[in-house]
Scaffold this motif. Structure first.
Motif, PDB file in Angstrom:
ATOM      1  N   LYS B 254      -0.403  -2.881  12.471  1.00 32.23           N
ATOM      2  CA  LYS B 254       0.954  -3.288  12.822  1.00 32.23           C
ATOM      3  C   LYS B 254       0.896  -4.740  13.285  1.00 32.23           C
ATOM      4  O   LYS B 254       0.972  -5.038  14.470  1.00 32.23           O
ATOM      5  N   ASN B 255       0.702  -5.630  12.343  1.00 28.64           N
ATOM      6  CA  ASN B 255       0.677  -7.061  12.631  1.00 28.64           C
ATOM      7  C   ASN B 255       1.207  -7.809  11.422  1.00 28.64           C
ATOM      8  O   ASN B 255       1.145  -7.302  10.314  1.00 28.64           O
ATOM      9  N   LYS B 256       1.672  -9.023  11.678  1.00 30.87           N
ATOM     10  CA  LYS B 256       1.927  -9.927  10.559  1.00 30.87           C
ATOM     11  C   LYS B 256       0.608 -10.660  10.329  1.00 30.87           C
ATOM     12  O   LYS B 256       0.020 -11.182  11.268  1.00 30.87           O
ATOM     13  N   VAL B 257       0.146 -10.659   9.097  1.00 26.13           N
ATOM     14  CA  VAL B 257      -1.165 -11.234   8.834  1.00 26.13           C
ATOM     15  C   VAL B 257      -1.079 -12.304   7.754  1.00 26.13           C
ATOM     16  O   VAL B 257      -0.451 -12.107   6.717  1.00 26.13           O
ATOM     17  N   ASP B 258      -1.705 -13.428   8.017  1.00 29.81           N
ATOM     18  CA  ASP B 258      -1.784 -14.501   7.038  1.00 29.81           C
ATOM     19  C   ASP B 258      -3.150 -14.417   6.353  1.00 29.81           C
ATOM     20  O   ASP B 258      -4.183 -14.569   6.989  1.00 29.81           O
ATOM     21  N   GLU B 259      -3.114 -14.162   5.044  1.00 27.26           N
ATOM     22  CA  GLU B 259      -4.366 -13.956   4.315  1.00 27.26           C
ATOM     23  C   GLU B 259      -5.301 -15.159   4.451  1.00 27.26           C
ATOM     24  O   GLU B 259      -6.518 -15.010   4.489  1.00 27.26           O
ATOM     25  N   ALA B 260      -4.721 -16.354   4.558  1.00 28.78           N
ATOM     26  CA  ALA B 260      -5.529 -17.578   4.634  1.00 28.78           C
ATOM     27  C   ALA B 260      -6.404 -17.617   5.884  1.00 28.78           C
ATOM     28  O   ALA B 260      -7.430 -18.290   5.909  1.00 28.78           O
ATOM     29  N   GLN B 261      -6.002 -16.877   6.916  1.00 28.67           N
ATOM     30  CA  GLN B 261      -6.768 -16.918   8.163  1.00 28.67           C
ATOM     31  C   GLN B 261      -7.843 -15.831   8.238  1.00 28.67           C
ATOM     32  O   GLN B 261      -8.551 -15.718   9.237  1.00 28.67           O
ATOM     33  N   LEU B 262      -7.947 -15.034   7.182  1.00 27.28           N
ATOM     34  CA  LEU B 262      -8.960 -13.987   7.167  1.00 27.28           C
ATOM     35  C   LEU B 262     -10.204 -14.472   6.434  1.00 27.28           C
ATOM     36  O   LEU B 262     -10.128 -15.374   5.611  1.00 27.28           O
ATOM     37  N   PRO B 263     -11.367 -13.856   6.752  1.00 29.40           N
ATOM     38  CA  PRO B 263     -12.571 -14.206   5.992  1.00 29.40           C
ATOM     39  C   PRO B 263     -12.361 -13.918   4.508  1.00 29.40           C
ATOM     40  O   PRO B 263     -11.562 -13.046   4.154  1.00 29.40           O
ATOM     41  N   GLU B 264     -13.063 -14.622   3.663  1.00 28.22           N
ATOM     42  CA  GLU B 264     -12.942 -14.417   2.224  1.00 28.22           C
ATOM     43  C   GLU B 264     -13.310 -12.973   1.856  1.00 28.22           C
ATOM     44  O   GLU B 264     -14.188 -12.378   2.464  1.00 28.22           O
ATOM     45  N   GLY B 265     -12.625 -12.426   0.885  1.00 28.67           N
ATOM     46  CA  GLY B 265     -12.964 -11.075   0.431  1.00 28.67           C
ATOM     47  C   GLY B 265     -12.123  -9.984   1.068  1.00 28.67           C
ATOM     48  O   GLY B 265     -12.259  -8.815   0.729  1.00 28.67           O
ATOM     49  N   ILE B 266     -11.251 -10.351   1.999  1.00 30.77           N
ATOM     50  CA  ILE B 266     -10.344  -9.354   2.570  1.00 30.77           C
ATOM     51  C   ILE B 266      -8.931  -9.638   2.062  1.00 30.77           C
ATOM     52  O   ILE B 266      -8.423 -10.739   2.202  1.00 30.77           O
ATOM     53  N   SER B 267      -8.340  -8.619   1.449  1.00 33.01           N
ATOM     54  CA  SER B 267      -6.998  -8.831   0.906  1.00 33.01           C
ATOM     55  C   SER B 267      -5.945  -8.207   1.816  1.00 33.01           C
ATOM     56  O   SER B 267      -6.215  -7.254   2.544  1.00 33.01           O
ATOM     57  N   VAL B 268      -4.761  -8.781   1.766  1.00 30.87           N
ATOM     58  CA  VAL B 268      -3.634  -8.272   2.549  1.00 30.87           C
ATOM     59  C   VAL B 268      -2.645  -7.632   1.588  1.00 30.87           C
ATOM     60  O   VAL B 268      -2.223  -8.268   0.623  1.00 30.87           O
ATOM     61  N   ASN B 269      -2.328  -6.375   1.818  1.00 28.19           N
ATOM     62  CA  ASN B 269      -1.455  -5.656   0.891  1.00 28.19           C
ATOM     63  C   ASN B 269      -0.258  -5.050   1.603  1.00 28.19           C
ATOM     64  O   ASN B 269      -0.364  -4.594   2.736  1.00 28.19           O
ATOM     65  N   LYS B 270       0.857  -5.022   0.901  1.00 30.93           N
ATOM     66  CA  LYS B 270       2.058  -4.379   1.437  1.00 30.93           C
ATOM     67  C   LYS B 270       1.890  -2.867   1.329  1.00 30.93           C
ATOM     68  O   LYS B 270       1.336  -2.362   0.356  1.00 30.93           O
ATOM     69  N   LEU B 271       2.351  -2.149   2.336  1.00 33.00           N
ATOM     70  CA  LEU B 271       2.307  -0.690   2.276  1.00 33.00           C
ATOM     71  C   LEU B 271       3.604  -0.161   1.671  1.00 33.00           C
ATOM     72  O   LEU B 271       4.663  -0.731   1.887  1.00 33.00           O
ATOM     73  N   ASN B 272       3.518   0.931   0.916  1.00 37.94           N
ATOM     74  CA  ASN B 272       4.768   1.602   0.552  1.00 37.94           C
ATOM     75  C   ASN B 272       5.075   2.639   1.627  1.00 37.94           C
ATOM     76  O   ASN B 272       4.267   2.876   2.533  1.00 37.94           O
ATOM     77  N   LEU B 273       6.244   3.256   1.532  1.00 37.64           N
ATOM     78  CA  LEU B 273       6.685   4.136   2.625  1.00 37.64           C
ATOM     79  C   LEU B 273       5.771   5.342   2.801  1.00 37.64           C
ATOM     80  O   LEU B 273       5.491   5.764   3.916  1.00 37.64           O
ATOM     81  N   GLN B 274       5.314   5.882   1.677  1.00 43.88           N
ATOM     82  CA  GLN B 274       4.437   7.051   1.755  1.00 43.88           C
ATOM     83  C   GLN B 274       3.123   6.713   2.462  1.00 43.88           C
ATOM     84  O   GLN B 274       2.653   7.449   3.328  1.00 43.88           O
ATOM     85  N   GLU B 275       2.535   5.570   2.114  1.00 41.46           N
ATOM     86  CA  GLU B 275       1.291   5.152   2.763  1.00 41.46           C
ATOM     87  C   GLU B 275       1.529   4.895   4.250  1.00 41.46           C
ATOM     88  O   GLU B 275       0.730   5.296   5.098  1.00 41.46           O
ATOM     89  N   TYR B 276       2.631   4.232   4.530  1.00 40.11           N
ATOM     90  CA  TYR B 276       2.980   3.953   5.923  1.00 40.11           C
ATOM     91  C   TYR B 276       3.116   5.259   6.703  1.00 40.11           C
ATOM     92  O   TYR B 276       2.568   5.420   7.796  1.00 40.11           O
ATOM     93  N   PHE B 277       3.826   6.212   6.101  1.00 41.99           N
ATOM     94  CA  PHE B 277       4.051   7.515   6.735  1.00 41.99           C
ATOM     95  C   PHE B 277       2.728   8.221   7.021  1.00 41.99           C
ATOM     96  O   PHE B 277       2.480   8.686   8.129  1.00 41.99           O
ATOM     97  N   VAL B 278       1.868   8.297   5.997  1.00 38.97           N
ATOM     98  CA  VAL B 278       0.590   8.994   6.157  1.00 38.97           C
ATOM     99  C   VAL B 278      -0.225   8.339   7.272  1.00 38.97           C
ATOM    100  O   VAL B 278      -0.790   9.011   8.130  1.00 38.97           O
ATOM    101  N   GLY B 279      -0.241   7.005   7.273  1.00 40.83           N
ATOM    102  CA  GLY B 279      -0.982   6.287   8.295  1.00 40.83           C
ATOM    103  C   GLY B 279      -0.439   6.530   9.696  1.00 40.83           C
ATOM    104  O   GLY B 279      -1.188   6.771  10.639  1.00 40.83           O
ATOM    105  N   ARG B 280       0.864   6.503   9.813  1.00 39.14           N
ATOM    106  CA  ARG B 280       1.497   6.632  11.133  1.00 39.14           C
ATOM    107  C   ARG B 280       1.431   8.045  11.697  1.00 39.14           C
ATOM    108  O   ARG B 280       1.533   8.238  12.908  1.00 39.14           O
ATOM    109  N   THR B 281       1.316   9.041  10.824  1.00 39.29           N
ATOM    110  CA  THR B 281       1.418  10.424  11.312  1.00 39.29           C
ATOM    111  C   THR B 281       0.109  11.183  11.211  1.00 39.29           C
ATOM    112  O   THR B 281       0.074  12.388  11.431  1.00 39.29           O
ATOM    113  N   ASN B 282      -0.961  10.476  10.877  1.00 38.60           N
ATOM    114  CA  ASN B 282      -2.229  11.185  10.722  1.00 38.60           C
ATOM    115  C   ASN B 282      -2.873  11.524  12.063  1.00 38.60           C
ATOM    116  O   ASN B 282      -2.692  10.829  13.012  1.00 38.60           O
TER     117      ASN B 282
END
Lengths: 123, 282
Positions: B254-282
Motif C-alpha cells: 500500500k504505497n505509491k512507488v516510483d519504479e526509477a527509485q527501485l533497484p534494477e530488476g524489480i518491476s512495479v505492476n498495477k493490481l486488478n481488483l481480484q488480486e487486490y481482494f485476495v491480497g487484502r483478505t488472505n
C-alpha cells in the motif's frame, strides 16, 4: 469500434485511448457522432461513470465536443492532433521498448535495422 | 437526495461478534461491490439493512429516518438473496404479480424483455426451477421494482457464462435508464470489476476498505522480482501480501512507488481488483 482491455492500465484511460485510436483510424470522422456513454457502457458492461471519465479526457483535449441534447462529436482537427501526439510519443512508447528487447536477445543495431526494414517492406 | 447511512452497527450471535462497529454510507445512483470472504459478514449487513435481522446496537437511516422496523423506509429498499421467501408451489408469474402489488409498481416492459432473452418459463413453479433460473427469477424482480436501493446477495449463483453476461448487459441498461443504487455482494470479482464504481471490503466483521475502485487500485501496487532483491527492500514498504515461487517474489504494497527509485530488476505492476481482494483478505 473494437475494445480490447488490459488489466494494467486504469480503465478510463483505456476508454479514452481506444476512442482516440478509432478516430485516428478514421472509424469516426470529423464532425461525426461517437457512441454515447450509455451505449459503450451497455456494450462493454462498464460502469457509465468510468466511461464518462474517459470521455471527459477527450473533451478536455478538445478531440471531441458535446452538443447539448445530441451527444459527442469528433472535432475538426481531432485526427491530425491525435496523429501528431502519437508521433511525438512513439519514441518513448515503442522505440525504447523495442531496443530494450532487442538487446536482451543480443540483436545488434544492424540486425535490428534490417528487421525494421523488412517489417516496413512487408506491409 | 436519498442516501443510506450506517452508523456504528454491531451484530452479535450469542457471544460471536459478526459485525463490529460498521459505519459507511450508500449514496444515490452508485453501483457498489460489497466484497469479503465467506463468513465475513456481507449477508448479515444486507439482512440488517432490509430488516430480515436486527442490529445488536447502532443505527441505520435513510433520509434521516430509521431503517429498522420502519415500513416507509423499507419501501425504498429491496434485498434479493439466496433464501426464497415464497412458496415453492407458486408460479413465477404469480411471484412477479405479488411483488408488484407489494411495491406498487413493476416494470413489465423490462420484465418481458428479460423473460424472453433469458428464456424463462413464467408458468413454471418456483420449486421446479434450476438454481440458475431461480437466480434469474430473482434478478428480474430486483431490476423491475420501483425501489432506490437494490441489494443483491450472490445474484449470479448458478448462472452460466452467457446468462451472467446477459445480466451485466441488463444491469447497465436499466441503470442508465433509471440510475439507482445497487449493492452487489459477489465472489465473481473479476467479471464485475468494470461494473463497480465503489468497493466496500469486509474482513472478519469489519470494513477494511471503503472507496472508489480506481482510488483503491491506485493506492497499491505489486512489486515483482528476484526474491533476494525483494527481501532487501521489503521493510521500506507497507506490505499486505507476499507470494514467492521459484526464486521470484511478489510483494503487494500500500504505497505509491516510483519504479526509477527501485533497484534494477524489480518491476512495479498495477493490481486488478481480484488480486487486490485476495491480497487484502488472505
Amino acid at each position: 469500434m473494437y475494445f480490447k482491455f488490459d488489466e494494467r492500465t486504469p480503465l478510463y484511460l483505456q476508454i479514452a485511448d481506444q476512442i482516440e485510436s478509432a478516430i485516428l483510424k478514421g472509424i469516426y470522422k470529423k464532425g461525426q457522432q461517437i457512441p454515447s456513454t450509455t451505449e459503450i457502457s451497455k456494450e462493454y458492461r462498464i460502469n457509465p461513470a468510468t466511461v464518462l471519465k474517459g470521455m471527459n479526457i477527450l473533451v478536455e483535449k478538445n478531440l471531441i465536443e458535446k452538443k447539448r441534447g445530441l451527444g459527442m462529436f469528433v472535432t475538426q482537427n481531432s485526427q491530425d492532433e491525435i496523429l501528431e501526439d502519437r508521433q511525438a510519443t512513439f519514441y518513448q512508447d515503442y522505440v525504447l521498448k523495442t531496443v530494450e528487447v532487442a538487446k536482451e536477445l543480443n540483436l545488434s543495431l544492424e540486425e535490428l535495422q534490417e528487421l525494421i526494414e523488412r517489417g516496413y517492406q512487408n506491409d | 437526495m436519498t442516501e443510506i447511512i450506517i452508523n456504528n452497527i454491531q451484530k452479535n450471535y450469542k457471544d460471536k461478534k459478526v459485525l463490529k462497529h460498521i459505519s459507511t454510507k450508500f449514496e444515490p445512483g452508485k453501483i457498489y461491490g460489497l466484497l469479503g470472504r465467506n463468513g465475513a459478514g456481507k449477508s448479515t449487513l444486507m439482512n440488517l439493512i432490509s430488516n430480515r435481522e436486527f442490529p445488536t446496537s447502532g443505527e441505520m437511516t435513510i433520509n434521516g429516518e430509521t431503517v429498522t422496523e420502519n415500513e416507509k423506509s423499507q419501501a425504498h429498499i429491496y434485498l434479493s438473496s439466496e433464501k426464497n421467501y415464497f412458496s415453492k408451489d407458486f408460479k413465477v408469474k404469480k411471484i412477479f404479480k405479488s411483488a408488484e402489488s407489494f411495491y406498487g409498481e413493476f416494470d413489465w416492459d423490462l420484465a418481458t424483455k428479460m423473460i424472453d432473452r433469458f428464456g424463462l418459463d413464467i408458468n413454471s413453479k418456483i420449486g421446479g426451477l434450476s438454481t440458475g433460473y431461480n437466480s434469474i427469477t430473482k434478478l428480474i424482480i430486483a431490476l423491475c421494482l420501483p425501489v432506490d436501493f437494490i441489494f443483491l446477495d450472490e445474484p449470479i449463483l448458478g448462472l452460466d457464462a452467457n446468462h451472467r453476461d446477459l445480466f451485466y448487459e441488463f444491469l447497465m441498461e436499466t441503470y442508465a435508464t433509471r440510475p439507482r443504487t445497487f449493492v452487489i455482494a459477489t465472489h465473481i470479482i473479476e467479471e464485475m470489476e468494470k461494473i463497480f464504481e465503489h468497493i466496500i471490503l469486509i474482513k472478519n466483521g469489519e470494513i477494511i476498505d471503503d472507496g472508489d475502485v480506481e482510488d483503491l487500485l491506485n493506492s497499491s501496487v505489486m512489486l515483482e522480482g528476484d526474491s533476494e532483491k525483494i527481501a532487501a527492500i521489503e521493510d521500506n514498504f507497507n506490505v499486505f501480501y507476499k507470494h514467492s515461487f521459484t526464486g521470484i517474489s511478489k510483494l503487494y504494497v500500500k504505497n505509491k512507488v516510483d519504479e526509477a527509485q527501485l533497484p534494477e530488476g524489480i518491476s512495479v505492476n498495477k493490481l486488478n481488483l481480484q488480486e487486490y481482494f485476495v491480497g487484502r483478505t488472505n
